[in-house]
Motif scaffolding. Structure first.
Motif, mmCIF file in Angstrom:
data_model
loop_
_atom_site.group_PDB
_atom_site.id
_atom_site.type_symbol
_atom_site.label_atom_id
_atom_site.label_comp_id
_atom_site.label_asym_id
_atom_site.label_seq_id
_atom_site.Cartn_x
_atom_site.Cartn_y
_atom_site.Cartn_z
ATOM 1 N N ALA A 219 20.166 34.002 -19.653
ATOM 2 C CA ALA A 219 20.815 33.722 -18.367
ATOM 3 C C ALA A 219 21.346 32.293 -18.308
ATOM 4 O O ALA A 219 22.345 32.028 -17.626
ATOM 5 C CB ALA A 219 19.833 33.962 -17.221
ATOM 6 N N GLY A 220 20.694 31.363 -19.002
ATOM 7 C CA GLY A 220 21.132 29.978 -18.956
ATOM 8 C C GLY A 220 22.000 29.539 -20.121
ATOM 9 O O GLY A 220 22.502 28.413 -20.129
ATOM 10 N N ASP A 221 22.210 30.406 -21.105
ATOM 11 C CA ASP A 221 22.994 30.040 -22.279
ATOM 12 C C ASP A 221 24.460 29.812 -21.901
ATOM 13 O O ASP A 221 25.038 30.563 -21.134
ATOM 14 C CB ASP A 221 22.895 31.146 -23.331
ATOM 15 C CG ASP A 221 23.559 30.757 -24.631
ATOM 16 O OD1 ASP A 221 24.789 30.894 -24.727
ATOM 17 O OD2 ASP A 221 22.855 30.316 -25.548
ATOM 18 N N PHE A 222 25.053 28.757 -22.459
ATOM 19 C CA PHE A 222 26.472 28.492 -22.213
ATOM 20 C C PHE A 222 27.266 28.359 -23.511
ATOM 21 O O PHE A 222 28.496 28.432 -23.487
ATOM 22 C CB PHE A 222 26.641 27.213 -21.387
ATOM 23 C CG PHE A 222 26.218 25.957 -22.087
ATOM 24 C CD1 PHE A 222 27.135 25.210 -22.810
ATOM 25 C CD2 PHE A 222 24.905 25.516 -22.021
ATOM 26 C CE1 PHE A 222 26.751 24.044 -23.463
ATOM 27 C CE2 PHE A 222 24.518 24.346 -22.665
ATOM 28 C CZ PHE A 222 25.440 23.612 -23.389
ATOM 29 N N VAL A 223 26.568 28.189 -24.637
ATOM 30 C CA VAL A 223 27.254 28.021 -25.912
ATOM 31 C C VAL A 223 27.918 29.324 -26.346
ATOM 32 O O VAL A 223 29.100 29.353 -26.711
ATOM 33 C CB VAL A 223 26.265 27.535 -26.993
ATOM 34 C CG1 VAL A 223 26.938 27.501 -28.359
ATOM 35 C CG2 VAL A 223 25.727 26.164 -26.639
ATOM 36 N N THR A 224 27.157 30.419 -26.285
ATOM 37 C CA THR A 224 27.676 31.706 -26.753
ATOM 38 C C THR A 224 28.856 32.197 -25.924
ATOM 39 O O THR A 224 29.885 32.592 -26.494
ATOM 40 C CB THR A 224 26.549 32.758 -26.760
ATOM 41 O OG1 THR A 224 25.472 32.273 -27.561
ATOM 42 C CG2 THR A 224 27.046 34.077 -27.320
ATOM 43 N N PRO A 225 28.772 32.214 -24.579
ATOM 44 C CA PRO A 225 29.955 32.638 -23.808
ATOM 45 C C PRO A 225 31.166 31.752 -24.050
ATOM 46 O O PRO A 225 32.304 32.233 -24.025
ATOM 47 C CB PRO A 225 29.468 32.535 -22.350
ATOM 48 C CG PRO A 225 27.998 32.655 -22.425
ATOM 49 C CD PRO A 225 27.612 31.975 -23.702
ATOM 50 N N ARG A 226 30.939 30.459 -24.285
ATOM 51 C CA ARG A 226 32.076 29.555 -24.486
ATOM 52 C C ARG A 226 32.754 29.799 -25.830
ATOM 53 O O ARG A 226 33.988 29.752 -25.923
ATOM 54 C CB ARG A 226 31.601 28.109 -24.394
ATOM 55 C CG ARG A 226 32.734 27.092 -24.502
ATOM 56 C CD ARG A 226 32.216 25.691 -24.309
ATOM 57 N NE ARG A 226 31.649 25.519 -22.986
ATOM 58 C CZ ARG A 226 32.362 25.284 -21.881
ATOM 59 N NH1 ARG A 226 33.685 25.212 -21.966
ATOM 60 N NH2 ARG A 226 31.773 25.133 -20.723
ATOM 61 N N LEU A 227 31.974 30.088 -26.880
ATOM 62 C CA LEU A 227 32.544 30.237 -28.214
ATOM 63 C C LEU A 227 33.033 31.653 -28.492
ATOM 64 O O LEU A 227 34.040 31.846 -29.168
ATOM 65 C CB LEU A 227 31.517 29.830 -29.272
ATOM 66 C CG LEU A 227 31.119 28.351 -29.289
ATOM 67 C CD1 LEU A 227 30.104 28.089 -30.387
ATOM 68 C CD2 LEU A 227 32.332 27.459 -29.468
ATOM 69 N N LEU A 228 32.299 32.652 -28.001
ATOM 70 C CA LEU A 228 32.659 34.039 -28.289
ATOM 71 C C LEU A 228 33.429 34.699 -27.153
ATOM 72 O O LEU A 228 34.009 35.767 -27.345
ATOM 73 C CB LEU A 228 31.396 34.861 -28.585
ATOM 74 C CG LEU A 228 30.558 34.394 -29.779
ATOM 75 C CD1 LEU A 228 29.397 35.351 -30.015
ATOM 76 C CD2 LEU A 228 31.407 34.259 -31.031
ATOM 77 N N GLY A 229 33.392 34.102 -25.983
ATOM 78 C CA GLY A 229 34.117 34.645 -24.840
ATOM 79 C C GLY A 229 35.276 33.754 -24.448
ATOM 80 O O GLY A 229 35.699 32.877 -25.186
ATOM 81 N N GLY A 230 35.780 33.990 -23.260
ATOM 82 C CA GLY A 230 36.891 33.205 -22.746
ATOM 83 C C GLY A 230 36.669 32.898 -21.283
ATOM 84 O O GLY A 230 35.535 32.912 -20.785
ATOM 85 N N THR A 235 30.032 32.187 -17.561
ATOM 86 C CA THR A 235 28.725 32.454 -16.969
ATOM 87 C C THR A 235 28.298 31.239 -16.144
ATOM 88 O O THR A 235 28.956 30.201 -16.147
ATOM 89 C CB THR A 235 27.676 32.738 -18.051
ATOM 90 O OG1 THR A 235 27.548 31.590 -18.895
ATOM 91 C CG2 THR A 235 28.075 33.949 -18.885
ATOM 92 N N PHE A 236 27.175 31.395 -15.449
ATOM 93 C CA PHE A 236 26.661 30.302 -14.643
ATOM 94 C C PHE A 236 26.379 29.085 -15.524
ATOM 95 O O PHE A 236 26.624 27.951 -15.122
ATOM 96 C CB PHE A 236 25.386 30.756 -13.928
ATOM 97 C CG PHE A 236 25.398 30.458 -12.455
ATOM 98 C CD1 PHE A 236 26.465 30.844 -11.665
ATOM 99 C CD2 PHE A 236 24.346 29.782 -11.855
ATOM 100 C CE1 PHE A 236 26.491 30.576 -10.309
ATOM 101 C CE2 PHE A 236 24.352 29.499 -10.502
ATOM 102 C CZ PHE A 236 25.432 29.891 -9.723
ATOM 103 N N GLY A 237 25.848 29.325 -16.717
ATOM 104 C CA GLY A 237 25.552 28.224 -17.615
ATOM 105 C C GLY A 237 26.796 27.476 -18.049
ATOM 106 O O GLY A 237 26.801 26.236 -18.094
ATOM 107 N N SER A 238 27.868 28.194 -18.364
ATOM 108 C CA SER A 238 29.105 27.532 -18.786
ATOM 109 C C SER A 238 29.752 26.782 -17.631
ATOM 110 O O SER A 238 30.336 25.712 -17.832
ATOM 111 C CB SER A 238 30.078 28.568 -19.364
ATOM 112 O OG SER A 238 30.387 29.564 -18.409
#
Length: 279
Positions: A219-230, A235-238
């Protein structure tokens, strides 16, 4: 009596100081900044007090991002459970003398940087990456690859946090009395009934512990959504990361972090009560 109490507290003193300095103190600073007025200077960011950051964080415009965060975390937890339970059961029941080696294999990804591993997945899921190339042989490739999608984010999160699910499940499966399964078969239950009536309740402590260990960091991860998503996979973390870096809005980022912390505490309370019911 007093001497024993002093000895016990003396043993706890190093841990207490460590937690107080590196956990409690930063948390207090984050809470303080969440009530601050937005300023560019860090030294001035604590005055005057206001709840405007919380009003902004709770704005309906952020609800889709909050919902997406919970969706990613829930899907990651479910995927880790579906993949991790058979693996943990196999290692605990059939690993034999190779248990240590198998557990070490589960932990091998932790020997390298998490950021490097996510970049590796980015290369694999790219339009010219290995995944898209192999799927192209059977006509299942996709223009641009599989990056910038919900599936890519969940895949990356699942890969990153799967060991957190396997380890507590392994402990629960190892402690489970397999004779209960044989007794269930003798009483006329089939495999499915035995799993849901005997095995699953017997390892529920591991399921709850592993689910919590995966759900909270996912729920708090921001690295994965930033690198693999757009942008569509924010997410809340990003968003929190954006506020502290490019957005220069520390109060809003702090308020979002506090709200996410409140959600984590709520999950801990629910998990604790659920664990007591199971036991």
């Amino acid at each position: 009596m007093l001497r024993r109490w002093l000895k016990a507290n003396a043993l706890l003193a190093p841990t207490g100081l460590w937690l107080g300095f590196f956990l409690i103190a930063p948390l207090v600073v984050v809470v303080e900044f969440s009530f601050a007025t937005r300023h560019t200077g860090i030294a001035r960011a604590v005055l005057p007090w206001t709840v405007q950051a919380y009003r902004t964080a709770l704005d309906p415009a952020f609800l889709p991002i909050f919902g997406r965060t919970l969706l990613y975390a829930g899907a990651t937890t479910a995927a880790c459970l579906l993949l991790g339970f058979p693996l943990a059961w196999f290692i605990a029941r059939y690993g034999g003398r190779y248990r240590t080696a198998l557990l070490a294999a589960v932990l091998i990804p932790f020997w390298s940087s998490y950021l490097a591993r996510i970049y590796a997945w980015k290369a694999l899921l790219d339009g010219e990456g290995l995944v898209n190339t192999v799927l192209g042989w059977v006509g299942l490739d996709r223009d641009g690859g599989f990056l910038l999608s919900d599936g890519a984010v969940v895949l990356g999160l699942t890969y990153g946090f799967l060991p957190f699910m396997v380890l507590p499940l392994y402990v629960a499966c190892e402690r489970f009395d397999v004779r209960l399964v044989e007794a269930s078969y003798d009483l006329g239950h089939g495999r499915v009934s035995t799993f849901f009536r005997v095995v699953l309740p017997g390892v529920m402590s591991g399921v709850l512990a592993g689910s919590l260990l995966v759900l909270v960091p996912a729920a708090g991860d921001f690295v994965t959504p930033r690198l693999l998503g757009g942008v569509e996979q924010s997410t809340f973390g990003s968003v929190i990361d954006d506020q502290f870096r490019g957005g220069n809005n520390w109060p809003l980022g702090s308020a979002m972090a506090v709200l996410l912390l409140v959600l984590v505490v709520f999950l801990l309370v629910v998990r604790g009560r659920r664990g007591e019911d199971v036991l």
